[in-house]
Scaffold this motif. Structure first.
Motif, PDB file in Angstrom:
ATOM      1  N   ARG A   2     -15.043-144.806  23.478  1.00 47.34           N
ATOM      2  CA  ARG A   2     -14.045-144.342  24.451  1.00 47.34           C
ATOM      3  C   ARG A   2     -12.654-144.706  23.925  1.00 47.34           C
ATOM      4  NH1 ARG A   2     -14.048-144.949  31.002  1.00 47.34           N
ATOM      5  NH2 ARG A   2     -11.818-145.193  31.370  1.00 47.34           N
ATOM      6  N   VAL A   3     -11.762-143.716  23.912  1.00 46.80           N
ATOM      7  CA  VAL A   3     -10.404-143.912  23.423  1.00 46.80           C
ATOM      8  C   VAL A   3      -9.448-143.830  24.606  1.00 46.80           C
ATOM      9  CG1 VAL A   3      -8.651-143.147  21.771  1.00 46.80           C
ATOM     10  CG2 VAL A   3     -11.081-142.763  21.274  1.00 46.80           C
ATOM     11  N   GLU A   4      -8.690-144.892  24.834  1.00 47.29           N
ATOM     12  CA  GLU A   4      -7.669-144.919  25.886  1.00 47.29           C
ATOM     13  C   GLU A   4      -6.317-144.744  25.196  1.00 47.29           C
ATOM     14  OE1 GLU A   4      -7.911-145.406  29.220  1.00 47.29           O
ATOM     15  OE2 GLU A   4      -9.935-146.200  29.582  1.00 47.29           O
ATOM     16  N   VAL A   5      -5.778-143.515  25.274  1.00 46.95           N
ATOM     17  CA  VAL A   5      -4.559-143.176  24.534  1.00 46.95           C
ATOM     18  C   VAL A   5      -3.336-143.443  25.411  1.00 46.95           C
ATOM     19  CG1 VAL A   5      -3.397-141.421  23.154  1.00 46.95           C
ATOM     20  CG2 VAL A   5      -5.878-141.337  23.428  1.00 46.95           C
TER      21      VAL A   5
ATOM     22  N   LEU B 205       6.750-145.351  30.600  1.00 49.83           N
ATOM     23  CA  LEU B 205       7.669-144.250  30.304  1.00 49.83           C
ATOM     24  C   LEU B 205       7.557-143.780  28.856  1.00 49.83           C
ATOM     25  CD1 LEU B 205       9.902-142.428  31.423  1.00 49.83           C
ATOM     26  CD2 LEU B 205      11.568-144.172  30.750  1.00 49.83           C
ATOM     27  N   ASP B 206       7.538-144.715  27.896  1.00 46.36           N
ATOM     28  CA  ASP B 206       7.470-144.315  26.484  1.00 46.36           C
ATOM     29  C   ASP B 206       6.130-143.680  26.139  1.00 46.36           C
ATOM     30  OD1 ASP B 206      10.032-145.168  25.968  1.00 46.36           O
ATOM     31  OD2 ASP B 206       9.424-147.160  25.273  1.00 46.36           O
ATOM     32  N   ASP B 207       5.027-144.277  26.618  1.00 47.34           N
ATOM     33  CA  ASP B 207       3.708-143.692  26.357  1.00 47.34           C
ATOM     34  C   ASP B 207       3.603-142.309  26.989  1.00 47.34           C
ATOM     35  OD1 ASP B 207       3.052-145.966  25.009  1.00 47.34           O
ATOM     36  OD2 ASP B 207       1.426-146.597  26.344  1.00 47.34           O
TER      37      ASP B 207
ATOM     38  N   ASP C  70       4.087-134.665  24.639  1.00 48.00           N
ATOM     39  CA  ASP C  70       4.479-133.903  23.451  1.00 48.00           C
ATOM     40  C   ASP C  70       3.236-133.304  22.795  1.00 48.00           C
ATOM     41  OD1 ASP C  70       5.420-132.913  21.078  1.00 48.00           O
ATOM     42  OD2 ASP C  70       6.162-134.829  20.308  1.00 48.00           O
ATOM     43  N   PRO C  71       3.116-131.970  22.743  1.00 51.22           N
ATOM     44  CA  PRO C  71       1.941-131.358  22.101  1.00 51.22           C
ATOM     45  C   PRO C  71       1.767-131.802  20.641  1.00 51.22           C
ATOM     46  CG  PRO C  71       3.184-129.722  23.339  1.00 51.22           C
ATOM     47  CD  PRO C  71       4.023-130.961  23.316  1.00 51.22           C
ATOM     48  N   GLY C  72       2.886-132.033  19.946  1.00 57.40           N
ATOM     49  CA  GLY C  72       2.799-132.499  18.571  1.00 57.40           C
ATOM     50  C   GLY C  72       2.143-133.873  18.483  1.00 57.40           C
ATOM     51  N   PHE C  73       2.420-134.734  19.458  1.00 60.07           N
ATOM     52  CA  PHE C  73       1.786-136.053  19.494  1.00 60.07           C
ATOM     53  C   PHE C  73       0.285-135.909  19.707  1.00 60.07           C
ATOM     54  CE2 PHE C  73       0.171-139.637  21.992  1.00 60.07           C
ATOM     55  CZ  PHE C  73       0.544-140.716  21.209  1.00 60.07           C
ATOM     56  N   ARG C  74      -0.119-135.002  20.584  1.00 56.97           N
ATOM     57  CA  ARG C  74      -1.551-134.810  20.831  1.00 56.97           C
ATOM     58  C   ARG C  74      -2.244-134.245  19.589  1.00 56.97           C
ATOM     59  NH1 ARG C  74       0.708-133.005  25.734  1.00 56.97           N
ATOM     60  NH2 ARG C  74       0.121-130.826  25.437  1.00 56.97           N
ATOM     61  N   ASP C  75      -1.516-133.448  18.796  1.00 60.18           N
ATOM     62  CA  ASP C  75      -2.065-132.995  17.512  1.00 60.18           C
ATOM     63  C   ASP C  75      -2.294-134.180  16.574  1.00 60.18           C
ATOM     64  OD1 ASP C  75      -2.299-130.269  17.952  1.00 60.18           O
ATOM     65  OD2 ASP C  75      -0.243-129.832  17.310  1.00 60.18           O
ATOM     66  N   VAL C  76      -1.347-135.096  16.555  1.00 61.94           N
ATOM     67  CA  VAL C  76      -1.467-136.285  15.713  1.00 61.94           C
ATOM     68  C   VAL C  76      -2.676-137.124  16.131  1.00 61.94           C
ATOM     69  CG1 VAL C  76      -0.373-138.485  15.130  1.00 61.94           C
ATOM     70  CG2 VAL C  76       0.974-136.382  15.102  1.00 61.94           C
TER      71      VAL C  76
END
Length: 388
Positions: A322-325, A331-333, A339-345
């Protein structure tokens, strides 16, 4: 069930106190089960609950929720207290089932990971033991079977055969991703939105992340299956059953976290482990690989890889992580998660963690340097990967 916490009182609290007292975590209170202090959820009870949760690989919040209550009830059973058998509609679970699974594994019988639930694999291993030792192979652990188990010496010493078996399966799987079946489990869904902040929901974010991960995995030749539909939220036991029925090689569960403090932040990964020696070594290795890849790629705070006994981790027959992202309440998280680019990363980092697991350290690259293109080049051949 209704959550029980410090300040509550009544018969349900008295039951909790009785169980904690029986486990030696709380001194007995004279005066009867529902009388006076015996029915109060006070500081001593909260501390005892936290101690129990820590022992069992649960979240140590001092609150009695469904998982903690189930673990309290399961802990009351010792092997021999009752007959054990496969019950399809309501599987038997408890410390006695765990002890039976551990004993059969020590004797060389494959019952899978000892998760404390009497499932089909446990019955199969028990029947094999009964046949080998001249007992009626009925798959029921009764007095005769218990007597035979106690009389026999161990065939395996100096290690945990279940863990060795899991590692051998990983070795035999080979380094290629093509053909491997992965269940992607986006947390929550449907009416259960999970963490919700300013109209942003955990369920929607994890659904999007899951789809990005499925796309990348499919491109490598893996078979990636989603554990739920976009607008549904099956319980964790059903998600585990889906993965088991699909014969998945791995399960990856995707979540974000929340906290009353806006300062709470960071990344954590979880694998099966009960704090008493039972663990998934491959799950632990994968959790560590994903944790390290994502830390370098995202600069999230390191909240470490940790063992837990949550249902999805405990009931799956294959390694599950299980990954808790991040924390949606930070606020920063939250800015990063939106950001879709962050989810791609994140999707790329998880895929690379899986690839590195199967490489077993051979022809690997330093953490954070493996890219999706590199993975494709290894899986498809460099010319075909460039064409994509």
């Amino acid at each position: 069930m209704q959550l029980l916490r410090r300040g509550d009182s009544g018969p349900a609290v008295a039951e909790i106190r009785t169980m904690l007292t029986g486990y030696g975590l709380l001194p007995d209170v004279p005066g009867g089960r529902n009388h006076g202090a015996a029915a109060q959820f006070d500081r001593d009870v909260e501390d005892a609950v936290r101690a129990f949760q820590q022992r069992r690989g649960l979240i140590t919040d001092g609150i009695i929720g469904p998982s903690t209550y189930r673990a309290l009830r399961e802990a009351r059973w010792n092997l021999g207290d009752r007959m054990l058998a496969l019950m399809i509609s309501a599987p038997m679970s408890g410390d006695d089932v765990f002890a039976l699974q551990e004993r059969l594994l020590e004797l060389g019988y494959d019952v899978g990971r000892p998760g404390g639930v009497f499932d089909e694999q446990t019955e199969h291993g028990l029947r094999a033991f009964q046949r080998d030792y001249g007992l009626t192979p009925d798959g029921v652990c009764g007095p005769q079977t218990l007597r035979a188990l106690r009389q026999l010496g161990r065939k395996v010493t100096g290690g945990r055969p279940g863990l060795l078996r899991e590692q051998e399966l990983l070795r035999r799987a080979g380094p290629r991703l093509r053909g491997k079946r992965i269940v992607i489990d986006p947390g929550h869904g449907g009416a259960d939105t999970g963490v919700t902040v300013a109209g942003i929901t955990e369920a929607d974010l994890m659904w999007d992340l899951a789809r990005r991960l499925v796309g990348r995995m499919s491109a490598t030749g893996m078979e990636a299956l989603l554990s739920r539909q976009e607008n549904s939220c099956p319980p964790e036991s059903d998600r585990a059953a889906f993965a088991n029925a699909a014969g998945a090689d791995l399960v990856l569960s995707l979540h974000t976290d929340a906290n009353r403090s806006m300062r709470a932040e960071g990344l954590a990964t979880f694998h099966f482990g009960n704090g008493s020696g039972a663990t998934s070594t491959v799950g632990e290795a994968l959790a560590g690989l994903i944790q390290r890849e994502l830390l370098i790629r995202t600069s999230l705070l390191d909240c470490c890889s940790q063992p837990r006994t949550w249902e999805l981790l405990r009931l799956t027959r294959m390694p599950a992580v299980r990954v808790e992202v991040g924390y949606l309440t930070n606020l920063d998280d939250r800015r990063k998660l939106l950001d879709p680019g962050f989810r791609d990363v994140v999707a790329e980092g998880i895929l690379v963690g899986v690839k590195r697991l199967y490489l077993l350290g051979q022809n690997d690259q330093p953490t954070g340097t493996f890219t999706f293109s590199d993975v494709l080049a290894r899986e498809l051949g460099r010319n075909e990967a460039r064409a994509m």
